[in-house]
Write a protein that holds these residues in place. Structure first.
Motif, PDB file in Angstrom:
ATOM      1  N   PHE A 137       1.017  -1.271  -0.020  1.00 34.37           N
ATOM      2  CA  PHE A 137       0.091   0.154  -0.016  1.00 34.37           C
ATOM      3  C   PHE A 137       0.902   1.302   0.156  1.00 34.37           C
ATOM      4  N   ASP A 138       1.886   1.256   0.791  1.00 37.92           N
ATOM      5  CA  ASP A 138       2.649   2.352   1.028  1.00 37.92           C
ATOM      6  C   ASP A 138       3.758   2.818  -0.274  1.00 37.92           C
ATOM      7  N   LEU A 139       3.862   1.478  -0.954  1.00 33.81           N
ATOM      8  CA  LEU A 139       4.482   1.872  -2.206  1.00 33.81           C
ATOM      9  C   LEU A 139       3.724   2.127  -3.529  1.00 33.81           C
ATOM     10  N   ILE A 147      -8.391   4.204  -6.475  1.00 37.01           N
ATOM     11  CA  ILE A 147      -8.870   3.261  -5.540  1.00 37.01           C
ATOM     12  C   ILE A 147      -8.069   1.938  -5.504  1.00 37.01           C
ATOM     13  N   VAL A 148      -7.711   1.617  -4.179  1.00 38.72           N
ATOM     14  CA  VAL A 148      -7.073   0.478  -3.813  1.00 38.72           C
ATOM     15  C   VAL A 148      -7.886  -0.546  -3.017  1.00 38.72           C
ATOM     16  N   VAL A 149      -8.128  -1.768  -3.489  1.00 38.07           N
ATOM     17  CA  VAL A 149      -8.528  -2.879  -3.165  1.00 38.07           C
ATOM     18  C   VAL A 149      -7.787  -4.022  -2.283  1.00 38.07           C
ATOM     19  N   ALA A 150      -8.188  -4.266  -1.181  1.00 35.63           N
ATOM     20  CA  ALA A 150      -7.155  -5.477  -0.519  1.00 35.63           C
ATOM     21  C   ALA A 150      -8.130  -6.519  -0.166  1.00 35.63           C
ATOM     22  N   LEU A 182     -13.302  -7.387   1.520  1.00 39.09           N
ATOM     23  CA  LEU A 182     -12.748  -6.556   0.826  1.00 39.09           C
ATOM     24  C   LEU A 182     -12.492  -5.185   1.411  1.00 39.09           C
ATOM     25  N   GLU A 183     -11.410  -4.477   1.584  1.00 36.81           N
ATOM     26  CA  GLU A 183     -11.065  -3.193   2.136  1.00 36.81           C
ATOM     27  C   GLU A 183     -10.848  -2.363   0.793  1.00 36.81           C
ATOM     28  N   VAL A 184     -11.702  -1.580   0.535  1.00 34.91           N
ATOM     29  CA  VAL A 184     -11.883  -0.503  -0.440  1.00 34.91           C
ATOM     30  C   VAL A 184     -11.328   0.681   0.031  1.00 34.91           C
TER      31      VAL A 184
END
Length: 193
Positions: A137-139, A147-150, A182-184
């Protein structure tokens, strides 16, 4: 997604469930995104018109199919990063068979080596080793509003990751009970991102 894309996702998922049921060692199992999560990812990526997409951890291709299908809709590109060569080779063959290979740049590497080189991403999926989520995430170098989905947030109790992303300035984030969780995260303008 086309019906052939959905059929291939169903086939890959059935194989993954079979591997789990037969008790294959974790190292031999294919770690794939669940079909409802793939549907969500496709709808999200297509819905926001994502042109530059990246996945950190493609395994044998369920998430790759979903994101490449969205790239076909948006005239976009997906960078699919996987560290395991056999799984990526299978994903490459599958995507070519589905006519989606032209929308994907396959990169065989550790995501941490690749992420700093890719900027202005519209959407990113983090689905790699769980201890690498925060570092990935930090990179990431997302465009403002990207949007970042984990994946695996609920199944692996990734509360450290959730707390980390929610502490970042200009970020809005929500956990969705889709698939294994999911973390959105919508990223505002952040220095270095």
């Amino acid at each position: 997604m086309h019906s052939a894309d959905r059929a291939e996702i169903a086939r890959l998922w059935a194989r993954k469930l079979d591997q789990d049921a037969n008790g294959l060692p974790q190292s031999q199992r294919h770690r794939n995104l669940e079909p409802p999560s793939a549907d969500f990812l496709y709808a999200l990526a297509a819905g926001i018109g994502a042109k530059r997409m990246l996945e950190a951890g493609g395994s044998s291709g369920i998430s790759t199919i979903a994101l490449a299908s969205a790239a076909r809709e948006t005239s976009g590109r997906l960078i699919s990063i996987e560290i395991e060569p056999q799984r990526q080779a299978e994903a490459r063959d599958t995507l070519a068979r589905l006519g989606l290979g032209a929308f994907v740049d396959f990169v065989l590497a550790d995501a941490a080596e690749v992420l700093p080189r890719e900027a202005d991403l519209d959407l990113a999926l983090i689905d790699c080793e769980k201890e690498d989520y925060i570092r990935c995430f930090d990179l990431l170098r997302m465009r403002s509003g990207g949007i970042v989905v984990a994946d695996n947030i609920i199944s692996h109790s990734l509360s450290d990751y959730v707390a980390h992303v929610r502490r970042q300035p200009g970020v809005e984030s929500i956990t969705l009970a889709v698939g294994k969780g999911l973390e959105v995260t919508r990223v505002g303008s952040r220095s270095g991102h």
